[in-house]
Scaffold this motif. Sequence first.
Motif, short mmCIF file in Angstrom:
data_model
loop_
_atom_site.label_atom_id
_atom_site.label_comp_id
_atom_site.label_asym_id
_atom_site.label_seq_id
_atom_site.Cartn_x
_atom_site.Cartn_y
_atom_site.Cartn_z
N CYS A 285 5.49 6.50 -8.22
CA CYS A 285 5.24 5.77 -6.98
C CYS A 285 6.06 6.35 -5.83
O CYS A 285 5.58 6.47 -4.70
CB CYS A 285 5.57 4.30 -7.16
N SER B 181 6.46 -1.61 -6.57
CA SER B 181 6.44 -0.39 -5.75
C SER B 181 5.29 -0.39 -4.75
O SER B 181 5.44 0.07 -3.62
CB SER B 181 6.35 0.84 -6.66
N LEU B 182 4.15 -0.90 -5.18
CA LEU B 182 2.96 -0.87 -4.32
C LEU B 182 3.02 -1.90 -3.20
O LEU B 182 2.63 -1.60 -2.06
CB LEU B 182 1.70 -1.12 -5.16
#
Length: 527
Positions: free
Chosen positions: A319, A357-358
């Motif tokens: 990521c 993370s997104l």
Amino acid sequence: MSIVITGGFRFLLLSELQTDWNRPAGLGTGMFLIRFDGQSRLLVRALMSGASGAQTALTVFRKQRRANPEKSLDHFIETLCQDEITGVENENDPLTVKPLVCLFSSLFKRNLLTFIYLVRSVISGTSILHLLACLSRDSHPNPWVTALCSQLERLLEFIQEEPLHTKQCSLRLKELSASLGCLDETGGWAQCFNGQTMKSETQSTPELSELGTQKKRKSSCVHVEDADGGETGHQSKRMRRDACEDECIEAEDENVRKDVREVCGAESPAADRLLEDLPENMKASFLQIKEVLESQAEWDENVFNVLNECDPGQVEMFCSMLRLPELPEHTLLKLCNSILSVSPDLSYSTAATLIKSLLMEKVLSLSEPASRCLVTAVMSLCSRYPRPVCQAMIGPMLEDKNIGFPQAELLNRLMESCLDSHYKQLVLQMTFRISWSEAVLSIIHSLLDSKPVLNEDIFSEFTEELVRQSPQFTKSVKFAKMMLTVLTKFSSHVSPAHKHALTSCLNLNETFLKKSLQAALKRTTNT
């Protein structure tokens, strides 16, 4: 330590103390509860409650700390370290004195040590050392308890050199390693048992090791040449072909390294870490995913199946290097749909790392209501992976001091559309650990408005939080509306004790809803 008592006094003492110690050590430990004060007794009962005793004790201790922030465990440990007379099976055997903690079951001791580790920050090191010293006096030590004691000492840096395994365990592992024929080799098991000695010997004689390796290779070649001339020719061809293939593989690997450095920057430490830590198939998948994210054409969603082969650290690395938090929201939506197509479903740890993370950076940076693409992306992941979303996104959002109404609106939509009653309970319990704000009040109100199933313990904890946090919301209409929802939709949960606590809470209210709140509280008496 032993005490020998003879004659009639021994008989009198035995008959007087029979109910205390006429049993094997560790049995009937409930009799020792009288040695503890009221709050410590609750902790002992929690630690005796079974395999989850440590977690139960932690919950009890947190409640005690909320009621009394000055609560200390030193007196509890001091009581456990007090000497007690142990039972005897034969009248001719001498009485013995042991610390009280040694008379409890092994399960209690394991739970106790785990609990001590969890709350070690509020216990003095001297008290912990004293407890560990008392446990070392156990005449029938349990291997798990011994290992936990050693681990606790190591983690608290009381000792540095002693290994966690016993000498017998070390010996058996050496025998196993010797049977596998790898004990004489450097590295592996040898490093575990020979430690710094082997390391220093290896470092001091690198030339000898290299020379020995070369001799082995030469002797192998000589053996082949002596065996058969024809075979030697075929062997040479195979060796040349293998060498050529190795060169091709090395060249291909170098191309991958070059591509990765171009993505991450030539001097990026993340690129070097990726090259060192990731397997070759993941390095190739990294470049494929990058191409997919940059492509405007139809995506090949199969490339994301590599996520099932990654551990959380590798997912986080992916990521970061792919800069997923910086993706445009329309690309983020496509990526979430591709993640949902991965089969089988991602593990909890992988999904939690990916979701954090997104989404975390995008959601926390909202200064206005979330776009439709972002809402759809978050809701799609929450529907498939509700627990990772709660733990990796919702929990940290609630703890963030900068949470505002854009974030609250997004969470309200999740609770209305994606979370079932069990996860709503989980979110409500998360709010017990934080200081409430107007945005958090909006989330709690929306959650209660959906009327989740709350058991008696959770409702009691929530009532305590209402009373504790109410002084800062005496003029808040949001807080008053939330209270009204509690009194109307959960009136059957309100006990006389809750009613008394909530009455004092409502007396502080200064909004126009005060009379409505008092009337609603009065009606709960008739339910």
